[in-house]
Design a protein around this motif. Sequence first.
Motif, PDB file in Angstrom:
ATOM      1  N   ALA A   1       0.654  -1.104  -0.032  1.00 16.99           N
ATOM      2  CA  ALA A   1      -0.013  -0.097   0.016  1.00 16.99           C
ATOM      3  C   ALA A   1       0.828   1.347   0.038  1.00 16.99           C
ATOM      4  CB  ALA A   1      -0.898  -0.094   1.092  1.00 16.99           C
ATOM      5  N   VAL A   2       1.900   1.155   0.824  1.00 17.29           N
ATOM      6  CA  VAL A   2       2.857   2.466   1.016  1.00 17.29           C
ATOM      7  C   VAL A   2       3.431   2.614  -0.252  1.00 17.29           C
ATOM      8  CG1 VAL A   2       4.734   3.445   2.055  1.00 17.29           C
ATOM      9  CG2 VAL A   2       2.845   2.267   3.487  1.00 17.29           C
ATOM     10  N   ALA A   3       4.141   1.613  -0.871  1.00 19.40           N
ATOM     11  CA  ALA A   3       4.780   1.429  -2.110  1.00 19.40           C
ATOM     12  C   ALA A   3       4.160   2.264  -3.281  1.00 19.40           C
ATOM     13  CB  ALA A   3       5.281   0.163  -2.616  1.00 19.40           C
ATOM     14  N   ARG A   4       2.797   1.616  -3.526  1.00 20.65           N
ATOM     15  CA  ARG A   4       1.845   2.267  -4.387  1.00 20.65           C
ATOM     16  C   ARG A   4       1.797   3.886  -4.244  1.00 20.65           C
ATOM     17  NH1 ARG A   4      -2.185  -1.787  -4.331  1.00 20.65           N
ATOM     18  NH2 ARG A   4      -1.532  -2.791  -6.126  1.00 20.65           N
ATOM     19  N   TYR A   5       1.491   4.082  -2.945  1.00 25.09           N
ATOM     20  CA  TYR A   5       1.303   5.511  -2.586  1.00 25.09           C
ATOM     21  C   TYR A   5       2.399   6.373  -2.908  1.00 25.09           C
ATOM     22  CZ  TYR A   5      -0.491   9.788   0.174  1.00 25.09           C
ATOM     23  OH  TYR A   5      -0.575  11.137   0.560  1.00 25.09           O
ATOM     24  N   VAL A   6       3.540   5.867  -2.482  1.00 27.73           N
ATOM     25  CA  VAL A   6       4.919   6.540  -2.592  1.00 27.73           C
ATOM     26  C   VAL A   6       5.077   7.007  -3.980  1.00 27.73           C
ATOM     27  CG1 VAL A   6       7.316   6.287  -2.566  1.00 27.73           C
ATOM     28  CG2 VAL A   6       6.102   6.176  -0.380  1.00 27.73           C
ATOM     29  N   GLY A   7       4.719   5.679  -4.821  1.00 31.56           N
ATOM     30  CA  GLY A   7       5.063   5.820  -6.208  1.00 31.56           C
ATOM     31  C   GLY A   7       4.120   6.702  -6.905  1.00 31.56           C
ATOM     32  N   SER A   8       3.142   7.161  -6.279  1.00 35.22           N
ATOM     33  CA  SER A   8       1.808   7.758  -7.166  1.00 35.22           C
ATOM     34  C   SER A   8       2.175   9.250  -7.197  1.00 35.22           C
ATOM     35  CB  SER A   8       0.528   7.679  -6.250  1.00 35.22           C
ATOM     36  OG  SER A   8       0.567   8.391  -5.062  1.00 35.22           O
ATOM     37  N   GLY A   9       3.625   9.701  -6.576  1.00 30.05           N
ATOM     38  CA  GLY A   9       3.800  11.112  -6.937  1.00 30.05           C
ATOM     39  C   GLY A   9       3.058  11.977  -5.446  1.00 30.05           C
ATOM     40  N   ALA A  10       2.592  11.048  -4.672  1.00 24.80           N
ATOM     41  CA  ALA A  10       2.256  12.077  -3.611  1.00 24.80           C
ATOM     42  C   ALA A  10       3.363  12.598  -3.045  1.00 24.80           C
ATOM     43  CB  ALA A  10       1.570  11.035  -2.582  1.00 24.80           C
ATOM     44  N   LYS A  11       3.124  13.912  -2.118  1.00 20.10           N
ATOM     45  CA  LYS A  11       4.298  14.681  -1.418  1.00 20.10           C
ATOM     46  C   LYS A  11       4.187  14.199   0.140  1.00 20.10           C
ATOM     47  CE  LYS A  11       4.743  17.749  -4.728  1.00 20.10           C
ATOM     48  NZ  LYS A  11       5.195  16.782  -5.851  1.00 20.10           N
ATOM     49  N   ASP A  12       3.212  13.926   0.567  1.00 18.06           N
ATOM     50  CA  ASP A  12       3.168  13.552   2.140  1.00 18.06           C
ATOM     51  C   ASP A  12       3.662  12.132   2.451  1.00 18.06           C
ATOM     52  OD1 ASP A  12       1.054  12.756   1.070  1.00 18.06           O
ATOM     53  OD2 ASP A  12      -0.113  13.260   2.973  1.00 18.06           O
ATOM     54  N   ILE A  13       4.977  11.661   1.927  1.00 14.85           N
ATOM     55  CA  ILE A  13       5.232  10.432   1.858  1.00 14.85           C
ATOM     56  C   ILE A  13       5.928   9.844   3.280  1.00 14.85           C
ATOM     57  CG2 ILE A  13       4.900   9.971  -0.481  1.00 14.85           C
ATOM     58  CD1 ILE A  13       7.793   9.975  -0.698  1.00 14.85           C
ATOM     59  N   SER A  14       6.631  11.063   3.939  1.00 21.82           N
ATOM     60  CA  SER A  14       7.770  10.695   5.060  1.00 21.82           C
ATOM     61  C   SER A  14       7.239   9.960   6.067  1.00 21.82           C
ATOM     62  CB  SER A  14       8.234  11.797   5.824  1.00 21.82           C
ATOM     63  OG  SER A  14       8.748  12.876   4.784  1.00 21.82           O
ATOM     64  N   LYS A  15       6.007  10.277   6.552  1.00 26.65           N
ATOM     65  CA  LYS A  15       5.305   9.348   7.506  1.00 26.65           C
ATOM     66  C   LYS A  15       5.133   7.997   7.286  1.00 26.65           C
ATOM     67  CE  LYS A  15       0.920   9.708   8.772  1.00 26.65           C
ATOM     68  NZ  LYS A  15      -0.522  10.124   9.297  1.00 26.65           N
ATOM     69  N   VAL A  16       4.368   7.656   6.244  1.00 26.17           N
ATOM     70  CA  VAL A  16       4.094   6.178   5.857  1.00 26.17           C
ATOM     71  C   VAL A  16       5.374   5.681   5.418  1.00 26.17           C
ATOM     72  CG1 VAL A  16       1.726   6.702   5.167  1.00 26.17           C
ATOM     73  CG2 VAL A  16       3.337   6.919   3.463  1.00 26.17           C
ATOM     74  N   SER A  17       6.241   5.925   4.711  1.00 28.37           N
ATOM     75  CA  SER A  17       7.544   5.518   4.499  1.00 28.37           C
ATOM     76  C   SER A  17       8.190   5.058   5.656  1.00 28.37           C
ATOM     77  CB  SER A  17       8.233   6.523   3.215  1.00 28.37           C
ATOM     78  OG  SER A  17       9.363   5.829   2.994  1.00 28.37           O
ATOM     79  N   ALA A  18       8.200   5.947   6.682  1.00 27.71           N
ATOM     80  CA  ALA A  18       8.927   5.364   7.835  1.00 27.71           C
ATOM     81  C   ALA A  18       8.135   4.402   8.408  1.00 27.71           C
ATOM     82  CB  ALA A  18       9.151   6.647   8.752  1.00 27.71           C
ATOM     83  N   MET A  19       6.598   4.515   8.447  1.00 27.00           N
ATOM     84  CA  MET A  19       5.943   3.510   9.134  1.00 27.00           C
ATOM     85  C   MET A  19       6.135   2.073   8.534  1.00 27.00           C
ATOM     86  SD  MET A  19       2.215   5.083   9.389  1.00 27.00           S
ATOM     87  CE  MET A  19       1.829   6.351  10.766  1.00 27.00           C
ATOM     88  N   THR A  20       6.489   2.056   7.383  1.00 27.32           N
ATOM     89  CA  THR A  20       6.425   0.724   6.667  1.00 27.32           C
ATOM     90  C   THR A  20       7.874  -0.039   6.724  1.00 27.32           C
ATOM     91  OG1 THR A  20       5.858  -0.651   4.673  1.00 27.32           O
ATOM     92  CG2 THR A  20       7.089   1.376   4.312  1.00 27.32           C
ATOM     93  N   LYS A  21       8.559   0.819   6.904  1.00 27.61           N
ATOM     94  CA  LYS A  21      10.230   0.593   7.041  1.00 27.61           C
ATOM     95  C   LYS A  21      10.232  -0.004   8.732  1.00 27.61           C
ATOM     96  CE  LYS A  21      14.899   0.929   8.217  1.00 27.61           C
ATOM     97  NZ  LYS A  21      15.376   0.739   9.560  1.00 27.61           N
ATOM     98  N   LEU A  22       9.692   0.953   9.614  1.00 27.74           N
ATOM     99  CA  LEU A  22       9.589   0.603  10.922  1.00 27.74           C
ATOM    100  C   LEU A  22       8.984  -0.858  11.267  1.00 27.74           C
ATOM    101  CD1 LEU A  22       9.757   1.075  14.109  1.00 27.74           C
ATOM    102  CD2 LEU A  22       7.773   2.345  13.447  1.00 27.74           C
TER     103      LEU A  22
END
Length: 385
Positions: free
Chosen positions: A300-321
């Motif tokens: 879900a996060v990879a799809r969102y991050v790849g969509s060009g969305a700007k506010d990705i820091s939080k979810v990107s950190a969540m998925t790594k964590l």
Amino acid sequence: MDYFFTEEQQAIQEIARQIAREKIVPVREELDETQEFPTEIMKICGQADLFGINIPEEYGGMGLGTLDTTIAVEELSTACLAVSVSFAASGLGAYPILLYGNEEQKSKYLPDIASGKKLAAFGLTEANAGSDAGGIRTTAVKDGGSYILNGTKQWITNGGEAEIYTVIAITDKSKGARGASAFIVEKGTEGFSFGKKENKMGIRASATRELVFEDCRIPAENLISKEGMGFMVAMKTLDMSRPGIAAQGVGVSKGALDVAVNYARERHQFGQPIIGFQAVQHMLADMATKTEAARALTYAVARYVGSGAKDISKVSAMTKLYASDVAMEVTTNAVQVLGGYGYMKEYPVEKMMRDAKILQIYEGTNQIQRNVIGAALIKEYARKA
Ligand code: COS
């Protein structure tokens, strides 16, 4: 569970799975023992076009997205994290060019990265600047049509093996994080050398080396974006690449779960297979549930991050964590299910457990991920209030 992948995504999954099963599994133990860099497997990944998945077609890639790369990383990681990180670190090194490079830089460097002809690497960390990435001391001083780099980067994945390095250095000491800039440095440039290969607990076949810059002169056109954008380039690069670490976590968890379930079906104690014991079943159930939850979040996060969305820091950190904590737990419990055998090198789970530990450390420790998530929550709720 079916995640309803497209035909292209299924093809990527299948080819990466085949490479994992046929090319990585047979050699992973030896690679771990010898710490030999998996050059041949990198070539195979290149022939399968995996390095170009998220690189635009005009630069020789497949023009697909973050999720598509994530699928490949997960499959390679089921077999060996040392191999999958060598693959993924090239993507990390390419991100600054992909995200912020100009046309000349993209045309010059991306095709060779996409084909796997050249590996890339990302140089941010230094001996005294790990979590505190803004504290780097490597300098880049403008001198006519060049920049002159001095300083040492530490623990750089693919160090020495990669041909193309994206490096963060300080161009204006007085400005702190805003005084950092990003550069492309090619292997073979005078004044650019490498430290010895680090001897690590896990991911031992991957190359981790210092990058040493001693009056290293590079053309001024190797500056990525503008002076002062280096910290931003680094942070955005990490925002984009952290789902890849999550995919490594999902992959190694899946690999460990497979070994643990198969072992529990075959191992007899007290006159029956140990999978018949509820104590074991409950462990396996938790391992499977958390692996699936990590996978769902990662996709879900990879799809969102790849969509060009700007506010990705939080979810990107969540998925790594989340996925890296799951990987540590699942691989540790896989060793537990195998008991004494799990602790022995004849079975792959002790390596998986050693390998998994780095996922909680690199690309930002999990404590830093929690800081990023916490800071985002504070901002979000202040906005809403
Ligand atoms: N995207 C865009 N900009 C960002 C950003 C992001 N994800 N994170 C921070 N910034 C910006 C901030 O907005 C701030 O800009 P201004 O100076 O214009 O206000 C600047 O960068 C400095 O940010 P901040 O003050 O939050 O930086 P800190 O020094 O406190 O450090 C952390 C922030 C800890 C999050 C950062 O240093 C980090 O991620 N550390 C871990 C590094 C890491 O992952 N290392 C692994 C090695 S690379 S494999």
